[in-house]
Write a protein that holds these residues in place. Structure first.
Motif, PDB file in Angstrom:
ATOM      1  N   ILE A  40       0.846  -1.198   0.000  1.00 18.54           N
ATOM      2  CA  ILE A  40       0.000   0.000   0.000  1.00 18.54           C
ATOM      3  C   ILE A  40       0.881   1.248   0.000  1.00 18.54           C
ATOM      4  CG2 ILE A  40      -1.850   1.233   1.178  1.00 18.54           C
ATOM      5  CD1 ILE A  40      -2.740  -1.394   2.416  1.00 18.54           C
ATOM      6  N   VAL A  41       1.467   1.579   1.133  1.00 16.31           N
ATOM      7  CA  VAL A  41       2.386   2.718   1.243  1.00 16.31           C
ATOM      8  C   VAL A  41       3.577   2.282   2.089  1.00 16.31           C
ATOM      9  CG1 VAL A  41       2.746   5.008   2.242  1.00 16.31           C
ATOM     10  CG2 VAL A  41       0.632   4.523   1.013  1.00 16.31           C
ATOM     11  N   SER A  42       4.781   2.584   1.617  1.00 16.32           N
ATOM     12  CA  SER A  42       5.992   2.259   2.363  1.00 16.32           C
ATOM     13  C   SER A  42       6.966   3.422   2.259  1.00 16.32           C
ATOM     14  CB  SER A  42       6.640   0.984   1.812  1.00 16.32           C
ATOM     15  OG  SER A  42       7.922   0.785   2.373  1.00 16.32           O
ATOM     16  N   GLY A  43       7.348   3.983   3.398  1.00 17.49           N
ATOM     17  CA  GLY A  43       8.281   5.096   3.399  1.00 17.49           C
ATOM     18  C   GLY A  43       9.643   4.727   2.854  1.00 17.49           C
ATOM     19  N   PHE A  44      10.042   3.477   3.026  1.00 20.64           N
ATOM     20  CA  PHE A  44      11.323   3.000   2.505  1.00 20.64           C
ATOM     21  C   PHE A  44      11.437   3.241   1.003  1.00 20.64           C
ATOM     22  CE2 PHE A  44      13.167  -0.818   0.374  1.00 20.64           C
ATOM     23  CZ  PHE A  44      14.512  -0.515   0.585  1.00 20.64           C
ATOM     24  N   HIS A  45      10.314   3.177   0.299  1.00 16.37           N
ATOM     25  CA  HIS A  45      10.335   3.339  -1.152  1.00 16.37           C
ATOM     26  C   HIS A  45      10.892   4.691  -1.587  1.00 16.37           C
ATOM     27  CE1 HIS A  45       6.981   0.109  -1.900  1.00 16.37           C
ATOM     28  NE2 HIS A  45       7.982  -0.333  -1.167  1.00 16.37           N
ATOM     29  N   SER A  46      10.672   5.720  -0.764  1.00 20.01           N
ATOM     30  CA  SER A  46      11.174   7.038  -1.148  1.00 20.01           C
ATOM     31  C   SER A  46      12.691   7.038  -1.223  1.00 20.01           C
ATOM     32  CB  SER A  46      10.683   8.110  -0.165  1.00 20.01           C
ATOM     33  OG  SER A  46      11.194   7.877   1.138  1.00 20.01           O
ATOM     34  N   THR A  47      13.345   6.254  -0.372  1.00 15.94           N
ATOM     35  CA  THR A  47      14.808   6.185  -0.412  1.00 15.94           C
ATOM     36  C   THR A  47      15.288   5.438  -1.644  1.00 15.94           C
ATOM     37  OG1 THR A  47      15.004   4.104   0.857  1.00 15.94           O
ATOM     38  CG2 THR A  47      14.859   6.169   2.110  1.00 15.94           C
ATOM     39  N   GLN A  48      14.430   4.597  -2.209  1.00 19.48           N
ATOM     40  CA  GLN A  48      14.807   3.838  -3.406  1.00 19.48           C
ATOM     41  C   GLN A  48      14.488   4.612  -4.687  1.00 19.48           C
ATOM     42  OE1 GLN A  48      16.606   0.829  -2.730  1.00 19.48           O
ATOM     43  NE2 GLN A  48      16.426   2.132  -0.906  1.00 19.48           N
ATOM     44  N   SER A  49      13.391   5.349  -4.683  1.00 21.69           N
ATOM     45  CA  SER A  49      13.072   6.200  -5.836  1.00 21.69           C
ATOM     46  C   SER A  49      14.141   7.260  -6.030  1.00 21.69           C
ATOM     47  CB  SER A  49      11.702   6.863  -5.641  1.00 21.69           C
ATOM     48  OG  SER A  49      10.662   5.916  -5.674  1.00 21.69           O
ATOM     49  N   THR A  50      14.624   7.832  -4.924  1.00 20.91           N
ATOM     50  CA  THR A  50      15.669   8.846  -5.031  1.00 20.91           C
ATOM     51  C   THR A  50      16.984   8.229  -5.483  1.00 20.91           C
ATOM     52  OG1 THR A  50      16.103   8.619  -2.648  1.00 20.91           O
ATOM     53  CG2 THR A  50      14.654  10.409  -3.343  1.00 20.91           C
TER      54      THR A  50
END
Length: 482
Positions: A247-257
């Motif tokens: 659904i939503v995972s904050g960890f993903h933002s570190t991977q998108s960047t």
């Protein structure tokens, strides 16, 4: 089964429409990307769209979209609707906007974006918080694939007394070190396409098996929408902490960047960031359905641990050989998230300490410090009774807390640039309420009654929204005057 089908329609049709909307809002253009402009042969390396997309999928799809839904489906078929809706309007937007904003800021990692859009105080808190979270995640993604390999492939005990367990952990550890140190296109860029194929084959195999085996799935109109958990857990917030990566995972933002540094064009962002999150939502849906199916067959129940369910589902749907392939695909998931997680941690630390990462000696120094801490946490989690459960609960909550920060900087950015910011403010507020009410009530938190937890969480959520809007408007006014 009908609720499950409706959920898939929401996921794919909604993802196509909402993804196009997000792209229209952000307006990607033909400007030179950081990968091209700042190419250093290590972290800033232009790669093809299909390769970036597969790497992004493998980066974000750890054990979360499998182990999370396996536990989340205990709330009933409501999961078949909340997973796709949350993925489309929450998780995929979060991943897309994080990556695109990073590209517009020279491939800056999340702490730098936090400092720029939320200020130094938020930056200091976030920087420590995200580093600790990624350390926990790196540890979890050695522990879980290691135990899965030992129990499901080798058929041995995952007890700390079994030396094979430590050998397997060590092998994963060595791979992580190499993947963290070497240029991104030398290891990750070359082996991930193979891992991606394995992941896709295992997911498709389980999906087809659901229909071929005729698994019976409950519908929401027969069970009700209350989402009653066998242990009495509250749907809000527990479900949304349990099912993070689908659904939503904050960890993903570190991977998108991280991937923002290898993109050749901004116009590839929708496929690489948004659509790959939709793919992860699909994986989550498959495993939620498969778990419900084996439970209705009596092959598992609410007390069966999630890793055992993986083996039961794989073998029942795909047979011995197919089951092994599926399990291997699942083992690959956390490994391919753990390596890039620790790589992003190296970049975050180096960025904060201003350590040049083009030099191998500097990369080695930072990496060894990171892995020393991971090793200590891993040994603690394995040797202490209940150690892993505590580790996982803190990680799950921390992961969603990071998402709240990501939604905040995205919203400020959108207000500043006169974009319709409600599309990120709303999910940010929702998750602010989730993480607040959870930690206020949880035994690992403040252990307050639900009535107090919900009330305080409501006040904190309103304050969060007010601060974000105020910050965005101040930056908009400053931009207008410049």
């Amino acid at each position: 089964m009908t609720t499950f089908i409706i959920g898939l329609v929401i996921l794919f049709a909604g993802g196509a429409l909402y993804g196009k909307l997000c792209e229209k809002v952000f307006k990607p253009d033909d400007r030179e990307t950081p990968a091209v402009r700042l190419n250093d042969g290590v972290d800033f390396v232009p790669m093809k769209k299909w390769k970036n997309s597969l790497i992004e999928l493998l980066n974000i799809a750890g054990t979360g979209p499998i182990l999370g839904p396996i536990q989340g489906i205990l709330f009933g078929p409501i999961a078949f609707l909340t997973i796709p809706i949350g993925c489309v309007i929450g998780g995929a937007v979060h991943d897309y906007m994080s990556g695109m904003i990073s590209m517009r800021n020279d491939g800056a990692q999340m702490p730098s974006l936090i400092q720029k859009y939320l200020g130094k105080n938020a930056y200091r808190f976030y920087n420590i918080f995200v580093c600790l979270t990624i350390l926990l995640l790196g540890t979890v993604f050695i522990y879980t694939p290691g135990d899965l390999f030992v129990t499901q492939i080798l058929g041995a005990s995952s007890s700390a007394n079994n030396p094979i367990v430590w050998i397997v952990y060590g092998a994963i550890f060595v791979y992580y070190i190499f993947a963290t140190l070497f240029p991104i296109d030398k290891i990750i860029g070359k082996i991930y396409p193979l891992f991606g194929l394995l992941l896709i084959l295992s997911a498709i195999g389980v999906f087809v098996g659901l229909f071929a085996k005729g698994y019976k799935l409950d519908d929401i109109w027969t069970t009700g929408v209350a989402g009653v958990h066998p242990q009495g857990f509250h749907f809000i917030p527990v479900f949304f902490v349990t099912v993070a990566c689908g659904i939503v995972s904050g960890f993903h933002s570190t991977q998108s960047t991280l991937i923002s540094r290898t993109m050749r064009s901004e116009k590839e962002g929708r496929m690489t960031f948004y659509n790959m999150m939709i793919a992860e939502g699909f994986i989550a849906m498959i495993w939620a359905a498969a778990t419900m199916g084996v439970m209705k067959l009596g092959l598992a129940d609410a007390k069966t641990d999630a890793t055992s369910v993986v083996g039961i589902v794989s073998n029942n749907l795909l047979g011995k050989v197919g089951g092994i392939i599926a399990v291997i695909g699942i083992i690959v998931l956390p490994i391919t998230s753990g390596d890039t997680a620790l790589r992003s941690l190296r970049l975050i630390i180096a960025e904060a300490a201003k350590i040049d990462q083009s030099k191998r000696k500097n990369r080695l120094t930072v990496s060894l410090a990171i892995f020393a801490v991971v090793a200590v946490i891993l040994v603690f989690a394995k040797l202490n009774a209940g150690g892993f459960n505590v580790l996982w609960r803190y990680f799950a909550w921390a992961n969603q807390t990071i998402a709240v920060f990501a939604f905040a900087i995205i919203t400020v950015y959108m207000i500043k640039h006169r974009m319709p910011f409600i599309i990120t403010l709303a999910p940010g507020m929702f998750y602010m309420f989730i993480i607040s009410s959870y930690i206020l009530n949880a035994k690992i938190g403040f252990n307050l009654p639900w009535a107090f937890s919900y009330s305080i969480a409501g006040v904190l959520t309103a304050a969060y929204a007010a601060m974000i809007i105020r910050s965005g408007m101040l930056k908009r006014n400053k931009l207008s005057k410049s």
